[in-house]
Design an enzyme around this catalytic site. Structure first.
Site, PDB file in Angstrom:
ATOM      1  N   TYR A  50       0.815  -1.222   0.000  1.00  0.00           N
ATOM      2  CA  TYR A  50       0.000   0.000   0.000  1.00  0.00           C
ATOM      3  C   TYR A  50       0.848   1.272   0.000  1.00  0.00           C
ATOM      4  O   TYR A  50       0.361   2.347   0.363  1.00  0.00           O
ATOM      5  CB  TYR A  50      -0.954  -0.001   1.196  1.00  0.00           C
ATOM      6  CG  TYR A  50      -2.105  -0.972   1.010  1.00  0.00           C
ATOM      7  CD1 TYR A  50      -3.145  -0.685   0.147  1.00  0.00           C
ATOM      8  CD2 TYR A  50      -2.128  -2.183   1.694  1.00  0.00           C
ATOM      9  CE1 TYR A  50      -4.191  -1.571  -0.043  1.00  0.00           C
ATOM     10  CE2 TYR A  50      -3.172  -3.081   1.512  1.00  0.00           C
ATOM     11  CZ  TYR A  50      -4.197  -2.761   0.646  1.00  0.00           C
ATOM     12  OH  TYR A  50      -5.234  -3.644   0.463  1.00  0.00           O
ATOM     13  N   ASN A 113     -13.888  -3.352   4.396  1.00  0.00           N
ATOM     14  CA  ASN A 113     -14.806  -3.443   3.250  1.00  0.00           C
ATOM     15  C   ASN A 113     -14.659  -4.719   2.421  1.00  0.00           C
ATOM     16  O   ASN A 113     -14.968  -4.730   1.244  1.00  0.00           O
ATOM     17  CB  ASN A 113     -14.690  -2.188   2.386  1.00  0.00           C
ATOM     18  CG  ASN A 113     -13.303  -1.977   1.829  1.00  0.00           C
ATOM     19  OD1 ASN A 113     -12.464  -2.868   1.873  1.00  0.00           O
ATOM     20  ND2 ASN A 113     -13.061  -0.806   1.289  1.00  0.00           N
ATOM     21  N   GLU A 127       0.417  -5.504  -8.754  1.00  0.00           N
ATOM     22  CA  GLU A 127      -0.140  -6.234  -7.622  1.00  0.00           C
ATOM     23  C   GLU A 127      -0.048  -7.746  -7.826  1.00  0.00           C
ATOM     24  O   GLU A 127       0.247  -8.480  -6.880  1.00  0.00           O
ATOM     25  CB  GLU A 127      -1.589  -5.790  -7.378  1.00  0.00           C
ATOM     26  CG  GLU A 127      -1.650  -4.348  -6.890  1.00  0.00           C
ATOM     27  CD  GLU A 127      -3.049  -3.818  -6.669  1.00  0.00           C
ATOM     28  OE1 GLU A 127      -3.179  -2.804  -5.964  1.00  0.00           O
ATOM     29  OE2 GLU A 127      -4.031  -4.399  -7.186  1.00  0.00           O
TER      30      GLU A 127
END
Length: 136
Positions: A50, A113, A127
């Site tokens: 991140y 979430n 990713e």
């Protein structure tokens, strides 16, 4: 256009035992799961993954949350996979997510979430490479 995207079932959804239901939904929506593994992120891995958000106020909370339990990381393949996966996930805030999206069904709140998905082809490649170097 057949493409690949990256997806994570986040710690909140894994802890709540929604993994199977989410994977079932992914397959019913026509995605092929090209890569899948359960992984417990270290703080260092979460911070690296991140890093794009490191200057944002939620970065510390996000990285701590992503280390709080195991995640399931996946490479998904389908026509227009990035757009299709983002639509299936729903809005970041489950209260604003469309009916029958994964976040509407399984997310607790904007922070917890349930799932993550790549937002662009370049991001998807990065990713995927982070967790699946053999599929990048």
């Amino acid at each position: 256009m057949l493409e690949r995207t990256f997806a994570i079932i986040k710690p909140d959804a894994v802890k709540s035992k929604f993994t199977g239901q989410i994977i079932d939904r992914i397959e019913k929506e026509g995605f092929s799961i090209v890569g899948l593994k359960k992984h417990h992120l270290s703080q260092q891995e979460a911070e690296a993954f991140y890093a794009v958000h490191k200057d944002r106020p939620f970065y510390g909370e996000l990285t701590q949350f992503m280390c709080s339990g195991p995640v399931v990381v996946m490479v998904l393949e389908k026509e227009n996979a990035i757009k299709a996966w983002r639509e299936l996930m729903g809005a970041t805030d489950p209260e604003q997510a469309a009916a029958n999206t994964i976040r509407k069904l399984f997310a607790k709140n904007k922070g917890e979430n349930a799932v993550h998905g790549s937002d662009a082809p370049e991001t998807a490649r990065e990713e995927i490479r982070f967790f699946f170097s053999d599929l990048a």
